[in-house]
Design a protein around this motif. Sequence first.
Motif, PDB file in Angstrom:
ATOM      1  N   TRP A 412       0.849  -1.196   0.000  1.00  0.00           N
ATOM      2  CA  TRP A 412       0.000   0.000   0.000  1.00  0.00           C
ATOM      3  C   TRP A 412       0.884   1.245   0.000  1.00  0.00           C
ATOM      4  CZ3 TRP A 412      -0.929   4.214   3.318  1.00  0.00           C
ATOM      5  CH2 TRP A 412      -2.026   5.003   2.951  1.00  0.00           C
ATOM      6  N   VAL A 413       0.539   2.209  -0.865  1.00  0.00           N
ATOM      7  CA  VAL A 413       1.272   3.469  -0.970  1.00  0.00           C
ATOM      8  C   VAL A 413       0.272   4.610  -0.823  1.00  0.00           C
ATOM      9  CG1 VAL A 413       2.775   4.894  -2.422  1.00  0.00           C
ATOM     10  CG2 VAL A 413       2.955   2.390  -2.530  1.00  0.00           C
ATOM     11  N   SER A 414       0.553   5.520   0.088  1.00  0.00           N
ATOM     12  CA  SER A 414      -0.357   6.643   0.346  1.00  0.00           C
ATOM     13  C   SER A 414      -0.376   7.602  -0.838  1.00  0.00           C
ATOM     14  CB  SER A 414       0.074   7.389   1.607  1.00  0.00           C
ATOM     15  OG  SER A 414       1.310   8.059   1.380  1.00  0.00           O
ATOM     16  N   TRP A 415      -1.377   8.449  -0.879  1.00  0.00           N
ATOM     17  CA  TRP A 415      -1.461   9.484  -1.914  1.00  0.00           C
ATOM     18  C   TRP A 415      -0.226  10.385  -1.864  1.00  0.00           C
ATOM     19  CZ3 TRP A 415      -3.215  11.246  -6.302  1.00  0.00           C
ATOM     20  CH2 TRP A 415      -3.210  12.615  -6.581  1.00  0.00           C
ATOM     21  N   GLU A 416       0.228  10.711  -0.658  1.00  0.00           N
ATOM     22  CA  GLU A 416       1.376  11.602  -0.498  1.00  0.00           C
ATOM     23  C   GLU A 416       2.654  10.975  -1.059  1.00  0.00           C
ATOM     24  OE1 GLU A 416      -1.858  12.776   1.932  1.00  0.00           O
ATOM     25  OE2 GLU A 416      -0.790  10.831   1.894  1.00  0.00           O
ATOM     26  N   ASN A 417       2.760   9.643  -0.997  1.00  0.00           N
ATOM     27  CA  ASN A 417       3.964   8.963  -1.481  1.00  0.00           C
ATOM     28  C   ASN A 417       3.817   8.402  -2.892  1.00  0.00           C
ATOM     29  OD1 ASN A 417       5.514   9.357   0.866  1.00  0.00           O
ATOM     30  ND2 ASN A 417       4.553   7.602   1.870  1.00  0.00           N
ATOM     31  N   THR A 418       2.664   8.645  -3.511  1.00  0.00           N
ATOM     32  CA  THR A 418       2.425   8.102  -4.848  1.00  0.00           C
ATOM     33  C   THR A 418       3.376   8.721  -5.872  1.00  0.00           C
ATOM     34  OG1 THR A 418       0.125   7.514  -4.430  1.00  0.00           O
ATOM     35  CG2 THR A 418       0.711   7.956  -6.711  1.00  0.00           C
ATOM     36  N   PRO A 428      -6.924  12.342  -4.801  1.00  0.00           N
ATOM     37  CA  PRO A 428      -6.841  11.437  -3.641  1.00  0.00           C
ATOM     38  C   PRO A 428      -7.990  10.438  -3.535  1.00  0.00           C
ATOM     39  CG  PRO A 428      -6.265  13.663  -2.991  1.00  0.00           C
ATOM     40  CD  PRO A 428      -6.789  13.758  -4.399  1.00  0.00           C
ATOM     41  N   THR A 429      -9.107  10.733  -4.164  1.00  0.00           N
ATOM     42  CA  THR A 429     -10.252   9.803  -4.067  1.00  0.00           C
ATOM     43  C   THR A 429     -10.212   8.721  -5.144  1.00  0.00           C
ATOM     44  OG1 THR A 429     -11.671  11.173  -5.491  1.00  0.00           O
ATOM     45  CG2 THR A 429     -11.695  11.634  -3.115  1.00  0.00           C
ATOM     46  N   TYR A 431      -7.072   7.802  -6.941  1.00  0.00           N
ATOM     47  CA  TYR A 431      -5.724   7.366  -7.328  1.00  0.00           C
ATOM     48  C   TYR A 431      -5.504   5.864  -7.169  1.00  0.00           C
ATOM     49  CZ  TYR A 431      -3.645   6.569  -2.658  1.00  0.00           C
ATOM     50  OH  TYR A 431      -3.317   6.053  -1.427  1.00  0.00           O
ATOM     51  N   GLU A 432      -6.117   5.250  -6.144  1.00  0.00           N
ATOM     52  CA  GLU A 432      -5.851   3.834  -5.880  1.00  0.00           C
ATOM     53  C   GLU A 432      -6.357   2.932  -7.006  1.00  0.00           C
ATOM     54  OE1 GLU A 432      -5.711   2.316  -1.691  1.00  0.00           O
ATOM     55  OE2 GLU A 432      -6.949   4.093  -1.344  1.00  0.00           O
ATOM     56  N   THR A 435      -3.259   3.626  -9.672  1.00  0.00           N
ATOM     57  CA  THR A 435      -1.839   3.542  -9.353  1.00  0.00           C
ATOM     58  C   THR A 435      -1.254   2.159  -9.644  1.00  0.00           C
ATOM     59  OG1 THR A 435      -0.163   3.902  -7.661  1.00  0.00           O
ATOM     60  CG2 THR A 435      -2.240   2.898  -6.934  1.00  0.00           C
TER      61      THR A 435
END
Length: 615
Positions: A412-418, A428-429, A431-432, A435
């Motif tokens: 899992w990679v956060s939006w901030e670390n994408t 942010p809603t 991206y998953e 990605t």
Amino acid sequence: MPKGGAVQKLIMARLIARSLPFLLLHLFLGGRVSGTINNVGWWKDTVFYQIYPRSFMDADGDGIGDLKGITSKLEHFVDAGIGAIWLSPIYASPMVDFGYDISNFREIDPTFGTISDFEALTARAKQLGLKVILDFVPNHSADDHEWFAKSVNRESPYEDYYVWQNGSVREDGTLLPPNNWISVFSGPAWTYNEQRGQWYFHQFAKQQPDLNYRSTGVQEEMKNVLRFWLAKGVDGFRVDAVPHLVEVSDLTDEPISDDVTGINPNDYPYLNHIYTKDQPLTYEIMQSWRTLLDEYADQANSDEKILMTEAYTNLTSTLKYYDVGSHIPFNFKFIMEISSDSTPADFKNTVDSWVNNMPENAVANWVMGNHDRSRTATRFPNRADQMTMLAMILPGVAVTYNGEEIGMTDTWVSWENTQDPQACNTDPTRYEAHTRDPNRSPFQWDTTTSAGFSKNSNTWLPVNPNYITLNLATQKSAATSHYKVYQKLTKLRQSPVLRYGTHDVKDLAGNALSVSRTLEENGKTQRVVLLINFRNAQTTVDLISSQIVGDSETVKFYTTSIGYPVVAEVEIQDKTNVVLPARASIVVTSESGAAQITASIVLAILPLIFKYIVT
């Protein structure tokens, strides 16, 4: 007998006589007797391994993988039973799309090292008997490529190296793109360039302008790129994003897809891309590249050079690449059409649809994962071994993605670390869903800092926290592991039955799947059989009534998925009642005929032989 000078004359006459056919052939071919392609078909039953260089091994400690890191780990591939490695892009790049935006097709990006580092890698690979395949990214360049700068300035001959078009202007002065085409990375596929006063086309990020393959200059430039890397010793190319090479010249708007429920109008699936994919010229260009590789191998008297093609498109369009020279048009059906909810019938149909439709004498291939899709072990929870077994037992080429041999899962990679631009172009809603970062996390070598990938604790993408228990070193020392299953499978692929045997896939009453490989020669029958339980409960398989093996065959366990309570090489006593625990898979081997008969005869006559010797 002739003596003295007569002997020498006789020897010379015989040498001339023996050489004459070759001398005549030499004259007939214009002196090109040495020109031949060696080792044709070396790839047909090879296991290929995709290395994602940023995430494989970091030698210099900057948190990003590099060529020296790869070279330091080449023995891993020999140990794993892999025959060829394929490197995702390592070319000079601003890294907007992590190497798929190329600023110089003939240079190595400093992130990965130097040309000398690459030459050292290929030299060591050849010492180990490994083939090296390079990613070839022909659809586009980076927007800081010299060609693009000259094209913007309309310098000859670069003016038409890219796809430039005029747009339109609203009454309020707003500039509008030439048509409604959408980028794979979302949003308009056109970007306006103020300096040139025109729009340029980009199937991917705006920093990746599409090359114009209607330009003969572009075609020749890219052929020269291939020649450059062939001269560096590569054994072939994996061609990226092939269907996107050419688009229609009349700029017709693309129709809206049949079902756009829940799809954002700015996202790629919103349109049906019938004018920007799979165009006839694309196949002509592919044919010219195959011709180039064959001519090079012939002139260099080298092993066959191969083309592997990436085409996310329909089956008919994908299979056409066989006809124009692709040795391995990647088969993504197990990625795109099969899920953990698929049935044995779905799996059988997936195999049959490829094998039954590919051209005669073509070689099948099986891709379970790659850098663009969620990892196999994540898509098929607790079934990673099943999918590896399937790729290895089915006929043809098996392709392994970086980490699949140890069952790595998504991180899992956060939006901030994408990092992935495909995700960064959303929000942010959303991206998953877009990605690709989770399946690109660093390789998990051991339990040391950053899973042994780097001495740096800050890596370009986070290491999966499960590396403490899921890593290569642990699996190599364990009694049973994903890696040891993998090794047994690659070893088995060297057997005649998997190299030359026929195949048969059966849906066993919706509960299980069997894949059988059979080789019959000299009165002897050899089989390798894969059995996969699709149920969340135990099931049994009758090998006899299902006509998977014959009643007289000796059947033994060869390898099993992790957790199966049977030791390999144990003979199956009751072939009518083979028990498969929930979601388990096993590979068995069987033998009958001449081998067993011969053994029986030997045992029968041993007493007679002994008696004869004694008397």
